[in-house]
Design an enzyme around this catalytic site. Sequence first.
Site, PDB file in Angstrom:
ATOM      1  N   ARG A  56       0.777  -1.035  -0.112  1.00  0.00           N
ATOM      2  CA  ARG A  56       0.052  -0.129  -0.010  1.00  0.00           C
ATOM      3  C   ARG A  56       1.010   1.013  -0.026  1.00  0.00           C
ATOM      4  O   ARG A  56       0.690   2.152  -0.917  1.00  0.00           O
ATOM      5  CB  ARG A  56      -0.667  -0.055   1.094  1.00  0.00           C
ATOM      6  N   HIS A 187       1.545 -25.068   3.253  1.00  0.00           N
ATOM      7  CA  HIS A 187       2.883 -25.044   3.055  1.00  0.00           C
ATOM      8  C   HIS A 187       3.496 -26.522   3.493  1.00  0.00           C
ATOM      9  O   HIS A 187       4.619 -26.932   3.017  1.00  0.00           O
ATOM     10  CB  HIS A 187       3.840 -23.744   3.495  1.00  0.00           C
ATOM     11  N   LYS A 191       6.490 -29.598   1.864  1.00  0.00           N
ATOM     12  CA  LYS A 191       7.772 -30.068   2.736  1.00  0.00           C
ATOM     13  C   LYS A 191       8.181 -31.378   2.011  1.00  0.00           C
ATOM     14  O   LYS A 191       7.337 -32.005   1.748  1.00  0.00           O
ATOM     15  CB  LYS A 191       7.531 -30.329   4.036  1.00  0.00           C
ATOM     16  N   GLU A 225       5.418 -26.975  18.841  1.00  0.00           N
ATOM     17  CA  GLU A 225       6.417 -25.988  18.890  1.00  0.00           C
ATOM     18  C   GLU A 225       6.885 -25.244  20.000  1.00  0.00           C
ATOM     19  O   GLU A 225       6.238 -25.524  21.136  1.00  0.00           O
ATOM     20  CB  GLU A 225       5.583 -24.702  18.132  1.00  0.00           C
ATOM     21  N   ASP A 244      -5.883 -22.831  13.791  1.00  0.00           N
ATOM     22  CA  ASP A 244      -4.308 -22.307  13.188  1.00  0.00           C
ATOM     23  C   ASP A 244      -3.405 -23.522  12.432  1.00  0.00           C
ATOM     24  O   ASP A 244      -2.871 -23.459  11.621  1.00  0.00           O
ATOM     25  CB  ASP A 244      -3.663 -21.599  14.447  1.00  0.00           C
ATOM     26  N   HIS A 249      -2.712 -27.975   8.231  1.00  0.00           N
ATOM     27  CA  HIS A 249      -1.701 -28.770   8.255  1.00  0.00           C
ATOM     28  C   HIS A 249      -1.842 -30.128   8.884  1.00  0.00           C
ATOM     29  O   HIS A 249      -1.630 -31.091   8.076  1.00  0.00           O
ATOM     30  CB  HIS A 249      -0.589 -28.187   9.194  1.00  0.00           C
TER      31      HIS A 249
HETATM   32  P1  NAP Z   1       1.973  -8.262   7.341  1.00  0.00           P
HETATM   33  O1  NAP Z   1       3.455  -8.307   7.655  1.00  0.00           O
HETATM   34  O2  NAP Z   1       1.282  -7.370   8.138  1.00  0.00           O
HETATM   35  O3  NAP Z   1       2.042  -7.458   5.692  1.00  0.00           O
HETATM   36  C1  NAP Z   1       0.943  -7.275   5.097  1.00  0.00           C
HETATM   37  C2  NAP Z   1       1.223  -6.700   3.743  1.00  0.00           C
HETATM   38  O4  NAP Z   1      -0.060  -6.221   3.249  1.00  0.00           O
HETATM   39  C3  NAP Z   1       2.077  -5.147   3.724  1.00  0.00           C
HETATM   40  O5  NAP Z   1       2.917  -5.419   2.584  1.00  0.00           O
HETATM   41  C4  NAP Z   1       1.094  -4.175   3.589  1.00  0.00           C
HETATM   42  O6  NAP Z   1       1.614  -3.155   2.928  1.00  0.00           O
HETATM   43  C5  NAP Z   1       0.063  -4.876   2.635  1.00  0.00           C
HETATM   44  N1  NAP Z   1      -1.473  -4.266   2.543  1.00  0.00           N
HETATM   45  C6  NAP Z   1      -1.931  -3.989   3.643  1.00  0.00           C
HETATM   46  N2  NAP Z   1      -3.179  -3.516   3.217  1.00  0.00           N
HETATM   47  C7  NAP Z   1      -3.010  -3.282   1.957  1.00  0.00           C
HETATM   48  C8  NAP Z   1      -3.864  -2.747   0.675  1.00  0.00           C
HETATM   49  N3  NAP Z   1      -4.992  -2.242   1.112  1.00  0.00           N
HETATM   50  N4  NAP Z   1      -3.407  -2.864  -0.326  1.00  0.00           N
HETATM   51  C9  NAP Z   1      -2.271  -3.236  -0.670  1.00  0.00           C
HETATM   52  N5  NAP Z   1      -1.449  -3.956   0.219  1.00  0.00           N
HETATM   53  C10 NAP Z   1      -1.835  -3.926   1.458  1.00  0.00           C
HETATM   54  O7  NAP Z   1       1.302  -9.818   7.255  1.00  0.00           O
HETATM   55  P2  NAP Z   1       2.021 -11.085   6.775  1.00  0.00           P
HETATM   56  O8  NAP Z   1       2.468 -11.511   8.114  1.00  0.00           O
HETATM   57  O9  NAP Z   1       2.866 -10.863   5.664  1.00  0.00           O
HETATM   58  O10 NAP Z   1       0.499 -11.766   6.323  1.00  0.00           O
HETATM   59  C11 NAP Z   1       0.052 -11.636   5.339  1.00  0.00           C
HETATM   60  C12 NAP Z   1      -1.216 -12.681   5.090  1.00  0.00           C
HETATM   61  O11 NAP Z   1      -0.543 -13.964   5.242  1.00  0.00           O
HETATM   62  C13 NAP Z   1      -2.121 -12.804   6.442  1.00  0.00           C
HETATM   63  O12 NAP Z   1      -3.243 -13.141   5.954  1.00  0.00           O
HETATM   64  C14 NAP Z   1      -1.439 -13.981   7.154  1.00  0.00           C
HETATM   65  O13 NAP Z   1      -2.499 -14.547   8.083  1.00  0.00           O
HETATM   66  C15 NAP Z   1      -0.901 -14.901   6.267  1.00  0.00           C
HETATM   67  N6  NAP Z   1      -0.005 -15.589   6.557  1.00  0.00           N
HETATM   68  C16 NAP Z   1       1.307 -15.161   7.098  1.00  0.00           C
HETATM   69  C17 NAP Z   1       2.111 -16.161   7.191  1.00  0.00           C
HETATM   70  C18 NAP Z   1       3.551 -15.660   7.982  1.00  0.00           C
HETATM   71  O14 NAP Z   1       4.517 -16.181   8.165  1.00  0.00           O
HETATM   72  N7  NAP Z   1       3.703 -14.208   7.915  1.00  0.00           N
HETATM   73  C19 NAP Z   1       2.143 -17.362   7.285  1.00  0.00           C
HETATM   74  C20 NAP Z   1       0.840 -17.831   6.926  1.00  0.00           C
HETATM   75  C21 NAP Z   1      -0.152 -16.976   6.209  1.00  0.00           C
HETATM   76  P3  NAP Z   1       1.988  -1.818   3.671  1.00  0.00           P
HETATM   77  O15 NAP Z   1       2.562  -1.993   4.783  1.00  0.00           O
HETATM   78  O16 NAP Z   1       2.380  -0.814   2.599  1.00  0.00           O
HETATM   79  O17 NAP Z   1       0.357  -1.418   4.244  1.00  0.00           O
END
Ligand code: NAP
Length: 488
Positions: A56, A187, A191, A225, A244, A249
Site C-alpha cells: 500500500r 505449506h 515439505k 512448537e 491455526d 496442516h
Molecule cells: P504483514 O506483515 O502485516 O504484511 C501485510 C502486507 O499487506 C504489507 O505489505 C502491506 O503493505 C500490505 N497491505 C495491507 N493492506 C493493503 C492494501 N489495502 N493494499 C495493498 N497492500 C496492502 O502480514 P503478513 O504476516 O505478511 O501476512 C499476510 C497474510 O498472510 C495474512 O493473512 C497472514 O495471516 C497470512 N500468512 C502469514 C504467514 C507469515 O508467516 N507471516 C504465514 C501464513 C499465512 P503496507 O505495509 O504498505 O500497508
Amino acid sequence: MLMEKSIPQTALVPDSDYIIFGGTGDLALRKIFPALFWRFCDGQLTDKVRLIAVARNSLPLDTFLDKLRPFCEDAFSTYDMDESLWADFARLITIMPIDIMSGKGGTELAAFIAEKKDDARPAIYYLAVAPALFGSACQLLSELDLVWPQSRLVVEKPLGHDYVSAEQINSQLKSVFSEDQIYRIDHYLGKETVQNLMALRFANVIFESQWNNNSIDHVQISVAETVGVGDRAAYYDKAGALRDMVQNHILQLVCLVAMEPPSHFTADQVRDEKLRVLQALRPLTKEDIVTGQYQDYEHELDGSSQTETYVALRMGIENWRWAGVPFYIRTGKKLSLRASEIVITFKPKPHDIFKKAGAPAGEDDLPNRLVIRLQPQEGLKLQLISKAPGPGGMRLFPSELNLSFNDTFSARLPDAYERLLMDTARGNQTLFMRHDEVLAAWAFIDPVISLASELAPSLYRQGTFGPADHFGGEDGSIWIDPSEDPGQ
Ligand code: NAP
C-alpha cells in the site's frame, strides 16, 4: 558468477511474472522472496522472470532490498557467492505502491504486465495480504483486465474461520478465477518429507499390505512448537490451535497417511483421495478432545482468554481400511521441543516365541513402529526388535533402521515455498488444496471447535508436552514424544 548456478536436476520453469501483493510484509520477506532467491541461485529461475512487490505504501527499492537481504542470507553461505548474484536477483525486483481497496496505482501494474503479456508467460498473483482483501484484490485484477488463461492466483491460510466464511472466500476467488487457476497453499504439502510420505506409501510395495487395520494399531501425529504466540497474539487468540494448525496442516497429514492410492499422481486424483478421507472422519465427542493453554499466555495477550494453545484429538476414519484404528493428533505452543512427527504403531505380534513364563513386559515387547520425522532433522525410522549380539542366549532389544535425509542426501532440502512457487509457474496443482478439501476440513472442524469451546483449557507448564489426557485409559499416556535428536 556462481559455479553451482545450474544444478542438473532442477528443471527450468516458464519465465513468469510473480506479483506479490503484501510484498513488503512478513510472509513475503521471510518466505516468498527468499524462496525465489534460492530458486534463482539454483538456476531454476532465469533473469527473464519479473518479481513485483506490491504494497500500500510506497517504499524506495533500495530500502526494500536492504530489508530483504538478511532473509536471503542463508543462500549466501551455501553459494559462497560474490555480490553479483544478489545484484542479478535484485534487478528482477520492482516495487509498486497499489492500494487494493481503492485501486490506486493499479493502472501502473497493468501497464507493466502488458509489456510482456503473452499466452505462454504466467502471471502469478500471490495474495500475501489479509483474507479480507482477497475479494477486492480479485475484483481489481479483473477490472484491470489482468486475468487471462495464464493468470494464477495464490492464497494461503487463514482461508476462513469456519465453513461459511471459507465458502465466502471461495466464491470471491471463483467469481474472477477458475478453480484450475487458484493455488491454495498449505505449506506443509511443500515439505520434502511430506512429499516423501507419498513416495514411501506409493513407490514401495512393502508397506501397502500392512497399511490398514489388520496391522496398524494406531497413528499419532505430533506438531510441537517451542515458540509462543509472540506478536501474533491478537490474531492467534481469535484462531486457537484448532483453526491455526489442525484444520489445515494436521488434517492434510492425516489425509496423506490415510488416503487410498490414487490411480495417477495427478492433481485431481490425489485431491479426490484426500477429500474422501476428510469426508470419512468420524464426528468427535467431548471425550475425544483435550485442550490446554500455556501458563502466562493471558499475560502475553494482556487479557483473559479461553483460547487453546494446545489441542489433542482422538480421531477415527470410517472406512474399511481404517475402521477401529485411532488417529491421535496433538499440537501446541511452548512445548518442550520443536518437532513434527508421524508415528505409525503396528499391532503386537500374535504370539511371542521368546517370552519366558512369568517374565514382565519389557522393551523387547515393544511393537514395530514407523516414525516419520517431518521437521527438523527430517527422516524415517523403522523400529524393530533384534537380537543383542554376542553370547548370553536370545536377548532381544529394540533397534532401528534409520534413514536420515540429511545424512543420506547431500543436497540441501529446499524450503516448502520453493517447491510450491515453482509449481505455480509450472501449473501443477497437486500440492495445493482444492476448494472442496478446504470446505470438508471446515465441515469436520466446526463442530470440534464448538465442543472445545465448552471445555475450559487446562493450564500447562511451558517446556512440557502439554496437559495430561486420558486417551490411554487406565494404561496411562499413549503419546510417544519426539526426541531432540531423532537419530538417537
Ligand atoms: P504483514 O506483515 O502485516 O504484511 C501485510 C502486507 O499487506 C504489507 O505489505 C502491506 O503493505 C500490505 N497491505 C495491507 N493492506 C493493503 C492494501 N489495502 N493494499 C495493498 N497492500 C496492502 O502480514 P503478513 O504476516 O505478511 O501476512 C499476510 C497474510 O498472510 C495474512 O493473512 C497472514 O495471516 C497470512 N500468512 C502469514 C504467514 C507469515 O508467516 N507471516 C504465514 C501464513 C499465512 P503496507 O505495509 O504498505 O500497508
